[in-house]
Design an enzyme around this catalytic site. Sequence first.
Site, PDB file in Angstrom:
ATOM      1  N   HIS A  45      45.380  25.602  16.419  1.00  0.00           N
ATOM      2  CA  HIS A  45      44.300  26.046  17.310  1.00  0.00           C
ATOM      3  C   HIS A  45      43.076  25.158  17.145  1.00  0.00           C
ATOM      4  O   HIS A  45      42.960  24.403  16.179  1.00  0.00           O
ATOM      5  CB  HIS A  45      43.905  27.492  17.004  1.00  0.00           C
ATOM      6  CG  HIS A  45      44.861  28.498  17.568  1.00  0.00           C
ATOM      7  ND1 HIS A  45      46.000  28.892  16.908  1.00  0.00           N
ATOM      8  CD2 HIS A  45      44.853  29.182  18.739  1.00  0.00           C
ATOM      9  CE1 HIS A  45      46.648  29.786  17.655  1.00  0.00           C
ATOM     10  NE2 HIS A  45      45.968  29.981  18.774  1.00  0.00           N
ATOM     11  N   LYS A  57      38.004  28.375  16.060  1.00  0.00           N
ATOM     12  CA  LYS A  57      38.656  29.685  15.897  1.00  0.00           C
ATOM     13  C   LYS A  57      38.240  30.331  14.574  1.00  0.00           C
ATOM     14  O   LYS A  57      38.263  29.693  13.533  1.00  0.00           O
ATOM     15  CB  LYS A  57      40.175  29.554  15.971  1.00  0.00           C
ATOM     16  CG  LYS A  57      40.882  30.899  16.068  1.00  0.00           C
ATOM     17  CD  LYS A  57      42.309  30.735  16.523  1.00  0.00           C
ATOM     18  CE  LYS A  57      43.044  32.043  16.593  1.00  0.00           C
ATOM     19  NZ  LYS A  57      42.418  33.056  17.454  1.00  0.00           N
TER      20      LYS A  57
HETATM   21  N1  LIG Z   1      44.414  37.972  23.422  1.00  0.00           N
HETATM   22  C1  LIG Z   1      44.424  36.742  23.963  1.00  0.00           C
HETATM   23  O1  LIG Z   1      45.225  36.411  24.857  1.00  0.00           O
HETATM   24  C2  LIG Z   1      43.389  35.742  23.495  1.00  0.00           C
HETATM   25  C3  LIG Z   1      43.346  34.440  24.060  1.00  0.00           C
HETATM   26  C4  LIG Z   1      42.309  33.576  23.649  1.00  0.00           C
HETATM   27  C5  LIG Z   1      41.360  34.001  22.696  1.00  0.00           C
HETATM   28  N2  LIG Z   1      41.475  35.258  22.179  1.00  0.00           N
HETATM   29  C6  LIG Z   1      40.479  35.813  21.222  1.00  0.00           C
HETATM   30  O2  LIG Z   1      39.336  36.189  21.993  1.00  0.00           O
HETATM   31  C7  LIG Z   1      38.145  36.080  21.200  1.00  0.00           C
HETATM   32  C8  LIG Z   1      37.117  35.204  21.946  1.00  0.00           C
HETATM   33  O3  LIG Z   1      37.631  33.904  22.098  1.00  0.00           O
HETATM   34  P1  LIG Z   1      36.728  32.750  22.786  1.00  0.00           P
HETATM   35  O4  LIG Z   1      37.533  31.507  22.715  1.00  0.00           O
HETATM   36  O5  LIG Z   1      36.189  33.213  24.105  1.00  0.00           O
HETATM   37  O6  LIG Z   1      35.516  32.667  21.709  1.00  0.00           O
HETATM   38  P2  LIG Z   1      34.017  32.150  21.960  1.00  0.00           P
HETATM   39  O7  LIG Z   1      33.443  31.924  20.600  1.00  0.00           O
HETATM   40  O8  LIG Z   1      34.009  31.045  22.963  1.00  0.00           O
HETATM   41  O9  LIG Z   1      33.275  33.417  22.652  1.00  0.00           O
HETATM   42  C9  LIG Z   1      32.897  34.554  21.948  1.00  0.00           C
HETATM   43  C10 LIG Z   1      31.669  35.112  22.677  1.00  0.00           C
HETATM   44  O10 LIG Z   1      31.330  36.389  22.114  1.00  0.00           O
HETATM   45  C11 LIG Z   1      29.903  36.467  22.185  1.00  0.00           C
HETATM   46  N3  LIG Z   1      29.422  37.556  21.322  1.00  0.00           N
HETATM   47  C12 LIG Z   1      28.904  37.507  20.064  1.00  0.00           C
HETATM   48  N4  LIG Z   1      28.542  38.756  19.658  1.00  0.00           N
HETATM   49  C13 LIG Z   1      28.857  39.594  20.690  1.00  0.00           C
HETATM   50  C14 LIG Z   1      28.779  40.993  20.889  1.00  0.00           C
HETATM   51  N5  LIG Z   1      28.269  41.810  19.952  1.00  0.00           N
HETATM   52  N6  LIG Z   1      29.194  41.534  22.055  1.00  0.00           N
HETATM   53  C15 LIG Z   1      29.713  40.735  23.020  1.00  0.00           C
HETATM   54  N7  LIG Z   1      29.818  39.401  22.908  1.00  0.00           N
HETATM   55  C16 LIG Z   1      29.409  38.839  21.759  1.00  0.00           C
HETATM   56  C17 LIG Z   1      29.418  35.104  21.769  1.00  0.00           C
HETATM   57  O11 LIG Z   1      28.077  34.921  22.194  1.00  0.00           O
HETATM   58  C18 LIG Z   1      30.419  34.216  22.539  1.00  0.00           C
HETATM   59  O12 LIG Z   1      29.898  33.964  23.843  1.00  0.00           O
HETATM   60  C19 LIG Z   1      38.618  35.512  19.851  1.00  0.00           C
HETATM   61  O13 LIG Z   1      38.853  36.585  18.947  1.00  0.00           O
HETATM   62  C20 LIG Z   1      39.965  34.841  20.190  1.00  0.00           C
HETATM   63  O14 LIG Z   1      40.842  34.776  19.077  1.00  0.00           O
HETATM   64  C21 LIG Z   1      42.473  36.125  22.535  1.00  0.00           C
END
Ligand SMILES: NC(=O)c1ccc[n+]([C@@H]2O[C@H](COP(=O)([O-])OP(=O)(O)OC[C@H]3O[C@@H](n4cnc5c(N)ncnc54)[C@H](O)[C@@H]3O)[C@@H](O)[C@H]2O)c1
Length: 235
Positions: free
Chosen positions: A135, A139
């Site tokens: 990844h 991450k």
């Molecule tokens: N289930 C799936 O298919 C899948 C796919 C991709 C990523 N993910 C997971 O999704 C999550 C996010 O991934 P990403 O790549 O968008 O990460 P990212 O770091 O780009 O985005 C995370 C966002 O959350 C925001 N944030 C921080 N505190 C917060 C709060 N209290 N409330 C709401 N938002 C808040 C941050 O400002 C940021 O914009 C991770 O845990 C990742 O592992 C899951």
Amino acid sequence: MKIALLGYGKMGKEIEAIALQRGHQIVLKVDEHNASTFTQEELQSADVAIEFSTPHTVIENIKKCIAAKVPVVIGTTGWYEEFEMIQELCLQKEGSLFHATNFSLGVNLFFKVNSFLAELMNKYASYDVEMEEIHHIHKLDKPSGTAISLANQVLEKIERKKNWSITAQNPDTLYIKDVREGEVPGTHIIKYKSAVDDIEIMHKAHNRKGFALGAVLAAEFIIGKKGIFTMNDLI
Ligand SMILES: NC(=O)c1ccc[n+]([C@@H]2O[C@H](COP(=O)([O-])OP(=O)(O)OC[C@H]3O[C@@H](n4cnc5c(N)ncnc54)[C@H](O)[C@@H]3O)[C@@H](O)[C@H]2O)c1
């Protein structure tokens, strides 16, 4: 549908693009800057919330959705040790919750292939099995939620493997190698190795569109439903 995006990072933005393409509206976007100020009223202006934030913030967001009686689709990973508590709360409050460690259609088909292959390989002790997940460098959680789901499937079928680990390499442990490099969206490999040959299966995401589309389909699915749902209910 009116959608609240809880988490407006890489995935939140991808989900927004697909949701608008499918004719939906984004009525609330939450990230680290306004996480402590958004109100229950703002949340209740949405028909459904889609949560892709961080392992440290997801539980609070789920609780807010259940309290506001807003169905929530959860993509965030790295929180599943709290799953039982959340499941109990959701059922107790008659909430609506859809969760998946991976929303992509491809990975959910890959889960079926993984389970089938593990069942086959249980009979052949000459093959050792290990996993690798790759990844992007941003991450936060290790191993990935998808790797944990794949590993649990292997442990369910392969009797000679008792647990998984990202450190220990011994005969009854399924070793998961974590690689963090560049901007890789997500690659998962299961390897069966023997003295004469290897068998490998791999899922490689090219971008985040598959995850985002699955999350929007899950949001469309959960409207009007009560209870807890997963991709097995959708696919
Ligand atoms: N289930 C799936 O298919 C899948 C796919 C991709 C990523 N993910 C997971 O999704 C999550 C996010 O991934 P990403 O790549 O968008 O990460 P990212 O770091 O780009 O985005 C995370 C966002 O959350 C925001 N944030 C921080 N505190 C917060 C709060 N209290 N409330 C709401 N938002 C808040 C941050 O400002 C940021 O914009 C991770 O845990 C990742 O592992 C899951």
